[in-house]
Design a protein around this motif. Structure first.
Motif: not given
Lengths: 114, 354
Positions: A13, A55, A82-84, A98-101
């Motif tokens: 990434i 993370t 990732g999520t929040r 957010r991912k995916p970017i």
């Protein structure tokens, strides 16, 4: 064009972010966790903006963000989650991606904030 | 003499008490299908099942024939409530070995497996989080390849486009899994604002049109000019329409016409996503909304079934609902009804379209 600190533990990434930012004309440096990022900035590394993954081992994104705000209150920070977003980052970060970017979104934010 | 030996009860009485103290219902059925024995839990949980009654007709009043067959003939776990508003019960039956057709049936309440479900949901949530990293890399580098239009052969470019498209589809699925697991924790909530459904539909159509065209299908949008603004969550409404159109496209052959229309009703707005494709392969059409059911008849179907479950969930969070009608070989029509004003429009939006 801006100099951007990529704080990301995943090599792939980090490489992706470097490529896309460089394609848009920016230069990048990388730290692989929050502690590493704070150390670099503490040594006087000059950057215009920080891209901070949430993370990570050794100081997560939101932990690093708290400390970063104390030392460099004016430095723009975009959190990548990732999520929040982690605790407090909603208030402290300049933006959250957010991912995916979505790179159109990310590059737009970099232009605006850096 | 060991302590307690003096009071030890006869083994059959102990067996009876153990049998009665089990948390699940136990029902024994003779070879003709009549109930012989029930334990105390069964008398409490299933008062309609008593010794001497024939089991099948009672079960058929609770659920459909296929599910009764699953329980009575296929030794397969089946889930249905004993009464219309009662708790979901899990049923499984098996033949008593060497008995010439006698059966024992076990029935237990959902609560029993709740902790397991919680753990599953937590796992799904963690997994969908973890998947986002690799997905970011995959999608991002495919995008970079796609910018190299001058340096790639047409075949290489096509491969890069397929990877990018697939990564985007995977991202949608991962989001769906994440939302479903969030819902298990009661964390799926709406952010309401005045929303123009016409704009939502147009934007979904613009996003999905290239993918639909790639499959040799056609996507048509037909919007009533007088659509009222509704109180809704724009991103969730986008998800509903996206999932319905995706479903219509993924499960149908080349040449299928998919139409998305929206029209106002009395206190509600109706969005209809229809196709002239295969029709749904479900005997019970409601199975379309149950996750992980994909019908029995078609081998090459893809998709997890989560999309439709989630779409209905999101419509219901809006105090609306989704209905489906399908004819094999003719096509499928999904109708989403959403109240204009959540407070006032509940009745109209949840009444089944006639």
């Amino acid at each position: 064009m801006s100099r951007i600190l990529i704080v990301e533990d995943s090599d792939s990434i980090a490489l992706l972010l470097k490529r896309r930012l460089e394609m848009a004309g920016h230069s990048t440096v990388r730290a692989s966790n929050g502690a590493d990022a704070l150390e670099r900035l503490g040594r006087g590394e000059r950057v215009d903006l920080v891209l901070l993954d949430e993370t990570m081992p050794r100081l997560s994104g939101s932990e690093a963000l708290g400390e970063l705000r104390l030392v460099h209150p004016g430095l723009p920070v975009i959190m990548v989650t990732g999520t929040r977003p982690g605790p407090g980052s909603q208030e402290l970060a300049d933006a959250i991606v957010r991912k995916p970017i979505d790179f159109d979104q990310l590059l737009g934010l970099v232009e605006r904030l850096a | 003499m060991k302590p307690g030996d003096g009071q030890r009860e006869a083994p059959t009485e102990l067996l009876q008490r153990s049998f009665d103290s089990l948390p699940s219902s136990i029902v024994t059925v003779d070879a003709d299908g009549y109930v012989v024995l029930t334990n105390a839990t069964a008398s409490r949980m299933l008062p309609m099942i008593t010794p001497g009654v024939e089991l099948r007709p009672i079960l058929e009043q609770m659920t459909n024939r296929e599910k009764v067959d699953l329980v009575l003939h296929h030794r397969t776990l089946s889930t249905f409530p004993a009464e219309p508003d009662g708790p979901e019960l899990h049923w499984i039956g098996w033949e008593i070995p060497g008995s010439g057709g006698e059966m024992v049936l076990t029935v237990w309440e959902t609560d029993w497996s709740e902790r397991l479900n919680e753990r599953r949901a937590a796992f799904a949530m963690a997994a969908s989080h973890e998947l986002r990293g690799p997905l970011t890399t995959l999608q991002g580098f495919a995008e970079i390849l796609n910018m190299e239009t001058d340096n790639l052969t047409p075949q290489q470019l096509e491969a890069a486009q397929v990877i990018e498209r697939t990564a985007r589809h995977l991202a949608v699925l991962v989001d769906d899994v994440f939302d479903m697991s969030r819902n298990s924790f009661g964390e799926l909530r709406l952010t309401l604002s005045e929303t123009n459904l016409g704009d939502v539909i147009k934007s979904v159509a613009a996003t999905l049109e290239p993918r639909v065209a790639d499959r040799g299908q056609q996507l048509v949008v037909d919007l009533d000019p007088d659509l009222p603004v509704i109180e809704g969550d724009e991103s969730r409404l986008t998800q509903i329409v996206t999932n319905l159109v995706n479903n219509a496209s993924v499960h149908n052959p080349s040449g299928t016409l998919i139409e998305v229309s929206a029209r106002p009703g009395d206190g509600f707005v109706e969005v209809v996503v229809s196709d002239d494709g295969n029709g749904l392969p479900f005997d019970d059409i409601e199975d379309a909304f149950r996750s992980f059911r994909r019908g029995q008849t078609q081998g090459d179907r893809t998709g997890s079934g989560i999309g439709l479950t989630l779409a209905r969930l999101l419509a219901r969070l809006h105090l609306g609902d989704i209905w489906v009608e399908s004819t094999p070989g003719k096509g499928t029509v999904f109708t989403v009804r959403l109240p204009v004003d959540r407070e006032a429009g509940i009745d109209g939006a949840t009444r089944e379209p006639s």
